[in-house]
Write an enzyme that holds these catalytic residues in place. Structure first.
Site, PDB file in Angstrom:
ATOM      1  N   SER A  95      -1.122  20.767 -64.266  1.00 14.64           N
ATOM      2  CA  SER A  95      -0.881  20.233 -62.919  1.00 14.64           C
ATOM      3  C   SER A  95       0.524  19.705 -62.710  1.00 14.64           C
ATOM      4  CB  SER A  95      -1.890  19.116 -62.609  1.00 14.64           C
ATOM      5  OG  SER A  95      -1.770  18.050 -63.540  1.00 14.64           O
ATOM      6  N   ASP A 135       0.677   9.650 -57.789  1.00 13.60           N
ATOM      7  CA  ASP A 135      -0.771   9.456 -57.850  1.00 13.60           C
ATOM      8  C   ASP A 135      -1.120   8.926 -59.246  1.00 13.60           C
ATOM      9  OD1 ASP A 135      -0.867  11.624 -59.606  1.00 13.60           O
ATOM     10  OD2 ASP A 135      -1.848  12.986 -58.206  1.00 13.60           O
ATOM     11  N   HIS A 186       0.626  11.684 -61.809  1.00 13.02           N
ATOM     12  CA  HIS A 186       1.801  12.529 -61.610  1.00 13.02           C
ATOM     13  C   HIS A 186       2.982  11.756 -61.033  1.00 13.02           C
ATOM     14  CE1 HIS A 186      -1.806  15.142 -61.350  1.00 13.02           C
ATOM     15  NE2 HIS A 186      -1.091  15.869 -62.177  1.00 13.02           N
TER      16      HIS A 186
END
Length: 382
Positions: free
Chosen positions: A45, A341, A344
């Site tokens: 991600s 977040d 990240h």
């Protein structure tokens, strides 16, 4: 009459050299760029540009407030408020952002830019991210073995466009980024107490096993034609807001996850050295993402952040619980938060990380930084 042959366009424009200025810590550095150099991205991600948007999975970033600071101000599937690490590297090498491989827009001459094969939730091991995969419900993510299969498929598609010899040249002279490892700890070994892998391995032995499996992945990348591969280590896993919320009493980084990073990263550098020695040239370049992140995590104010503990978007302690959703707390100024977040970095933090990739010294990059790679490649092709 203007000729519009993709093979001829590719051949004529591939290695025009540009010079750009990067300012880092008030030092101006001249960095060469290779115009239209292809760029390929593999991993999780941290580098996914939206492949998971096309999959039936909960590991997605396709709704507000993701993308709030992206040029379109819309969610793209990037786990960021704006640009992520591959986007910023594309800027530095003078290329368009890579499209997700599953995107229908990735066709024709756009294939020559490269492709992003990354998928949120995956790791080195196939059982990493198992919570995002359900065969009965057809919930899925693109495991690394599948990403490499897609890379083979990509080359077949490009070969039909510009021919096999030009395709091999494009791939050999491309830049490749691979980011793996963090999920093998966060979403596997430490996912739940007494996880299957933690019962199977003591942590030091698990790291050795991960490195042995990573070796197979990097060797396969080389077999598929990759000749300049930037391999990032894990960041400070115990310092992300999600882990602070679950494991920290007073805001200190979670010791067990920090230990995992401390064991994994040096062995990854050793692996890079071994592979380069066996090949007889510098194919793999290791990036110390741990140090790149710890700079601003340990001293956020020095980098213009008000906090490196609380995420901009989230809920609960440190905004580290659950997902970033329209119902989450949302900071008004993303530029002053190191984390976007619970897991990240923000776009601004990503830019600091990429700066260390580009012009960082041996604390961050081994055996050389990315600007040196670009300079060497530009010199060897003139």
């Amino acid at each position: 009459m203007v000729e519009n042959n993709p093979a001829r366009v590719f051949g004529s424009s591939m290695f025009l050299c540009l010079l750009v200025l990067i300012t880092w810590n008030n030092i101006v550095v001249v960095v060469p760029q290779a115009e239209a150099r292809a760029f390929f991205v593999f991993g999780d991600s941290l580098v996914d540009n939206g492949n998971n948007n096309y999959l039936f999975t909960t590991a997605r970033a396709d709704s507000y407030p993701y993308g709030i600071d992206y040029p379109t101000h819309r969610a793209t599937g990037r786990f960021s408020n704006g640009l992520n690490i591959p986007d910023i590297i594309s800027e530095k090498i003078g290329s368009e952002p890579t499209l997700p491989y599953l995107s229908r827009e990735l066709d024709g001459e756009r294939l020559l830019v490269g492709a992003n094969f990354a998928s949120a939730g995956i790791g080195i091991l196939n059982d990493t991210g198992i919570q995002f995969y359900n065969l009965h419900l057809q919930i899925n993510i693109i495991r690394i073995s599948r990403q490499l299969q897609y890379f083979e498929q990509y080359q077949q598609r490009v070969s039909a466009l510009i021919g096999p010899e030009q395709t091999q040249r494009l791939v050999n002279q491309a830049l490749v980024l691979i980011t793996l490892g963090g999920n093998d700890f966060v979403n596997n070994y430490y996912l739940v107490p007494f996880s299957a892998r933690s019962r199977q391995f003591a942590l030091p032995n698990y790291v050795v096993y991960l490195i042995s499996e990573y070796r197979k992945i990097l060797v396969r990348l080389y077999e598929l034609g990759a000749r300049r591969v930037l391999v990032t280590g894990t960041g400070p896993l115990g310092c992300v807001p999600a882990e602070l919320a679950q494991r920290s009493r007073n805001g200190e980084c979670a010791a067990e996850l920090q230990e995992a990073s401390a064991l994994f990263n040096p062995q990854l550098v050793q692996l890079v050295n071994q592979l380069n020695s066996e090949i007889g040239s510098v194919v793999f370049i290791s990036a110390n993402a741990f140090e790149s992140n710890m700079d601003f995590i340990s001293n956020p104010q020095a980098y213009g952040f008000i906090t490196s503990k609380v995420a901009c978007c989230g809920q609960g302690p440190y905004n580290g619980i659950g997902l970033c959703t329209p119902a989450s707390n949302l900071c008004p100024n993303r530029d002053v938060f190191a984390f976007w977040d619970p897991f990240h970095p923000s776009e601004r933090a990503n830019r600091l990380i990429v700066d260390t990739f580009m012009i960082g010294d041996s604390k961050y990059m081994h055996p050389m930084n990315l600007s040196t790679v670009l300079l060497l490649d530009a010199t060897s092709r003139t």
